[in-house]
Design an enzyme around this catalytic site. Structure first.
Site, PDB file in Angstrom:
ATOM      1  CE1 TYR A   1      -0.483   4.263   3.451  1.00 45.34           C
ATOM      2  CE2 TYR A   1       1.247   2.635   3.369  1.00 45.34           C
ATOM      3  CZ  TYR A   1       0.157   3.230   2.801  1.00 45.34           C
ATOM      4  OH  TYR A   1      -0.290   2.824   1.580  1.00 45.34           O
ATOM      5  CD  GLU A   2       3.181  -0.617   8.313  1.00 42.78           C
ATOM      6  OE1 GLU A   2       4.050  -0.964   9.130  1.00 42.78           O
ATOM      7  OE2 GLU A   2       1.968  -0.808   8.488  1.00 42.78           O
ATOM      8  N   GLY A   3       6.277   3.759   8.899  1.00 45.51           N
ATOM      9  CA  GLY A   3       7.560   4.397   9.208  1.00 45.51           C
ATOM     10  C   GLY A   3       7.936   5.405   8.144  1.00 45.51           C
TER      11      GLY A   3
END
Length: 173
Positions: free
Chosen positions: A166-168
């Site tokens: 998550y968050e990239g």
């Protein structure tokens, strides 16, 4: 948030919103890695094999040392990145207030933005990959019993996996 000017026909977008979230994910990975390291350290000093704690075996001692070094390097990287993200926010605030007390504010703002935008994805990538590496080594130190629910290292391995998603994802960073 759009900051800056058009350059070479492209608009430069600030990743300010993502900086904080990515730093938080990196810090989360460090926390999980620290917990896994402590579990592995404790287990390695309690588990006796060949009439000695396995922590005295060179291979296990090297794994513990490598885990500690990786955690501290990540912690230093998160702290340094956090410094530049905080400076960027402070300079943006001064610019919004039209504060003239810092004559080279524009230069400092540009430097802070460049460093924050470059360091944040690097930090997120390194810290989350490190967290997965450390948890893997902690599981190795525990051996087969590390997969059992009775040992916290099993949960740490599951929890850290999502940090580099998550968050990239790591590939995106």
């Amino acid at each position: 948030i759009l900051i800056g000017k058009r350059r070479f026909g492209l608009i430069r977008y600030s990743m300010a919103m993502m900086n904080g979230a990515r730093l938080a994910v990196g810090a989360q990975a460090i926390g999980i890695a620290e917990a896994a390291y402590r579990e592995a350290y404790k287990y390695a000093h309690q588990r006796v094999q060949f009439n000695q704690p396995i922590a005295k075996l060179p291979a296990v001692a090297r794994m513990l040392l490598s885990m500690r070094a990786d955690i501290e390097a990540s912690r230093a990287l998160v702290a340094t990145t956090g410094l530049w993200v905080d400076r960027l926010k402070a300079y943006q605030h001064l610019q919004e207030q039209k504060d003239k007390s810092l004559p080279d504010l524009r230069v400092k703002l540009k430097e802070a933005a460049s460093l924050a935008d470059a360091l944040t994805p690097l930090t997120k990538y390194y810290a989350t990959e490190m967290g997965n590496r450390v948890c893997y080594l902690a599981m190795q130190i525990h051996g087969g019993v590390g997969y059992m629910n009775e040992f916290n290292v099993e949960r740490h391995c599951r929890d850290v996996r999502v940090t580099n998603i998550y968050e990239g994802t790591s590939q995106l960073q």
